[in-house]
Design an enzyme around this catalytic site. Structure first.
Site, mmCIF file in Angstrom:
data_model
loop_
_atom_site.group_PDB
_atom_site.id
_atom_site.type_symbol
_atom_site.label_atom_id
_atom_site.label_comp_id
_atom_site.label_asym_id
_atom_site.label_seq_id
_atom_site.Cartn_x
_atom_site.Cartn_y
_atom_site.Cartn_z
ATOM 1 N N LYS A 67 0.825 -1.210 0.000
ATOM 2 C CA LYS A 67 0.000 0.000 0.000
ATOM 3 C C LYS A 67 0.864 1.267 0.000
ATOM 4 O O LYS A 67 0.616 2.198 -0.760
ATOM 5 C CB LYS A 67 -0.953 -0.024 1.210
ATOM 6 C CG LYS A 67 -1.965 -1.163 1.162
ATOM 7 C CD LYS A 67 -2.938 -1.110 2.322
ATOM 8 C CE LYS A 67 -2.310 -1.494 3.632
ATOM 9 N NZ LYS A 67 -1.864 -2.917 3.656
ATOM 10 N N THR A 68 1.881 1.297 0.861
ATOM 11 C CA THR A 68 2.774 2.458 0.902
ATOM 12 C C THR A 68 3.549 2.587 -0.406
ATOM 13 O O THR A 68 3.757 3.696 -0.916
ATOM 14 C CB THR A 68 3.750 2.341 2.084
ATOM 15 O OG1 THR A 68 3.008 2.241 3.299
ATOM 16 C CG2 THR A 68 4.666 3.553 2.157
ATOM 17 N N ASP A 112 -1.025 6.784 6.377
ATOM 18 C CA ASP A 112 -1.002 5.361 6.686
ATOM 19 C C ASP A 112 -1.826 5.110 7.950
ATOM 20 O O ASP A 112 -1.974 6.010 8.780
ATOM 21 C CB ASP A 112 0.440 4.903 6.890
ATOM 22 C CG ASP A 112 0.593 3.395 6.780
ATOM 23 O OD1 ASP A 112 -0.385 2.731 6.375
ATOM 24 O OD2 ASP A 112 1.687 2.894 7.092
ATOM 25 N N THR A 161 -5.426 -1.423 7.076
ATOM 26 C CA THR A 161 -5.597 -2.871 7.120
ATOM 27 C C THR A 161 -6.974 -3.242 7.664
ATOM 28 O O THR A 161 -7.344 -4.406 7.659
ATOM 29 C CB THR A 161 -4.521 -3.514 8.015
ATOM 30 O OG1 THR A 161 -4.601 -2.932 9.321
ATOM 31 C CG2 THR A 161 -3.131 -3.262 7.450
ATOM 32 N N ARG A 220 6.451 -8.381 1.646
ATOM 33 C CA ARG A 220 7.309 -7.963 2.762
ATOM 34 C C ARG A 220 7.970 -9.179 3.415
ATOM 35 O O ARG A 220 9.157 -9.157 3.755
ATOM 36 C CB ARG A 220 6.499 -7.180 3.796
ATOM 37 C CG ARG A 220 7.331 -6.748 5.018
ATOM 38 C CD ARG A 220 6.491 -5.954 5.997
ATOM 39 N NE ARG A 220 6.100 -4.677 5.435
ATOM 40 C CZ ARG A 220 5.011 -4.004 5.797
ATOM 41 N NH1 ARG A 220 4.191 -4.513 6.704
ATOM 42 N NH2 ARG A 220 4.728 -2.834 5.253
#
Length: 342
Positions: A67-68, A112, A161, A220
């Site tokens: 997302k980032t 975020d 999330t 990740r």
């Protein structure tokens, strides 16, 4: 409380610096999420042709899916500045007002964990996202008055999330709402190969596929496992990663073929072995393995449910037949309680 395991999708110490180095800068370099990329590509090109700010974007999905990274890519594709903050950082209205008062035309403003914004902060953000104005309260008491300041049209990008925790008014301010889904093994393999190249690690396709298979569908985690396998390869295998080296390193880290680590396995073995497959409460499982209930619920359970190993029921957690087969535990009755029911 024990720190999160190596296959936790939460950001851990050392992740941010490495992630920044591995982060793609363009949509063409971003692996996976084809539908999300297509929607963003069309919207960005249309905004560039009109010379306008892109509509506000909300990205949601499990942690570690990019997302980032996508927020940074949006700014890069638009050719504008990127400003970043997080919901827990904004504690007062003045915190957000200070950022918005310095915002520039078409700039990307990324928040975020937007679901963690305080209600007072949300009120300020509503007007900024919808009307592009900043409402300031000047003075106090009977002499207080509200002053509105026009701000340039910008692109707000929110990431969360927990989409269900966003208030309906805030969610309604975003014109583009996109969900990021877990990656398949082929997509993760390409990510591992790209990351290995950037990290100057020699790896073959079979080694990348082994790492990808144990990465729980999360880039990740794939990049984190790659770094640990790289360490093993440099010490035990002359620096080259193949399938055998990757498997040996991941077995040493106790990450099995489904990407389950030591804590995942303790949860399932406790549920299946000590409590006969359940139903059993989350607090009982947490006490049995010395872990926080919230950590089990948010970090470990979602993936175990996706695998079909665990089920949440009104009476508690229940182990599924697939879990009994995988862990090699025979399904048994619940001891003396069985005698109560003929």
């Amino acid at each position: 409380m024990r720190s999160a395991g190596i296959v936790s999708a939460s950001i851990q110490e050392g992740d941010q610096q490495v992630e920044a180095a591995l982060r793609p800068a363009r949509l063409s370099e971003f692996e996976g999420q084809p539908k999300v990329k297509e929607i963003l590509s069309i919207a960005i090109e249309a905004a560039n042709r009109r010379g306008e700010a892109l509509d506000h974007v909300l990205l949601y999905g499990p942690p570690g899916l990019g997302k980032t990274t996508l927020a940074n890519i949006v700014a890069g594709e638009l050719g504008v500045e990127f400003d970043q903050t997080a919901g827990p950082v904004l504690q007062k209205k003045l915190d957000l007002s200070g950022v918005l008062s310095n915002i520039r035309a078409r700039q990307v403003f990324f928040i975020d964990e937007i679901h963690r914004l305080l209600p007072d902060i949300e009120e300020v953000l509503y007007a900024a996202l919808e009307d592009f104005r900043l409402d300031l309260l000047i003075g106090s008491g009977p002499g207080a008055r509200t002053h509105s300041i026009a701000i340039p049209r910008f692109t707000g990008v929110g990431a969360t999330t927990r989409q269900g925790l966003l208030s309906a008014p805030l969610r309604g301010r975003f014109g583009i709402v996109l969900r990021l889904n877990p990656y398949d093994a082929d997509e993760l393999k390409r990510i591992v190969l790209r990351s290995a190249k950037l990290l100057d690690v020699t790896i073959d396709e079979a080694g990348a596929a082994e790492i990808a298979r144990r990465s729980r569908g999360t880039p990740r985690i794939a990049n984190r496992l790659l770094r640990r396998v790289r360490d093993y390869a440099q010490v035990r295998a002359a620096g080259h990663i193949d399938a055998q080296v990757a498997a040996a390193a991941l077995d040493l880290l106790e990450v099995d073929r489904f990407g389950l680590d030591e804590i995942d396995q303790k949860i399932m073995q406790t549920l299946l072995g000590k409590f006969y497959g359940g139903p059993v409460g989350i607090n009982t499982i947490a006490a049995a393995i010395d872990e926080e209930p919230a950590t089990i619920e948010e970090v470990y359970e979602p993936y175990l449910i996706q695998l079909g190993f665990l089920e949440r029921t009104p009476r508690g957690r229940v182990g599924c037949e697939r879990a009994f087969e995988y862990f090699g535990i025979a399904r048994k009755g619940r001891g003396r309680q069985e005698s109560l029911f003929p």
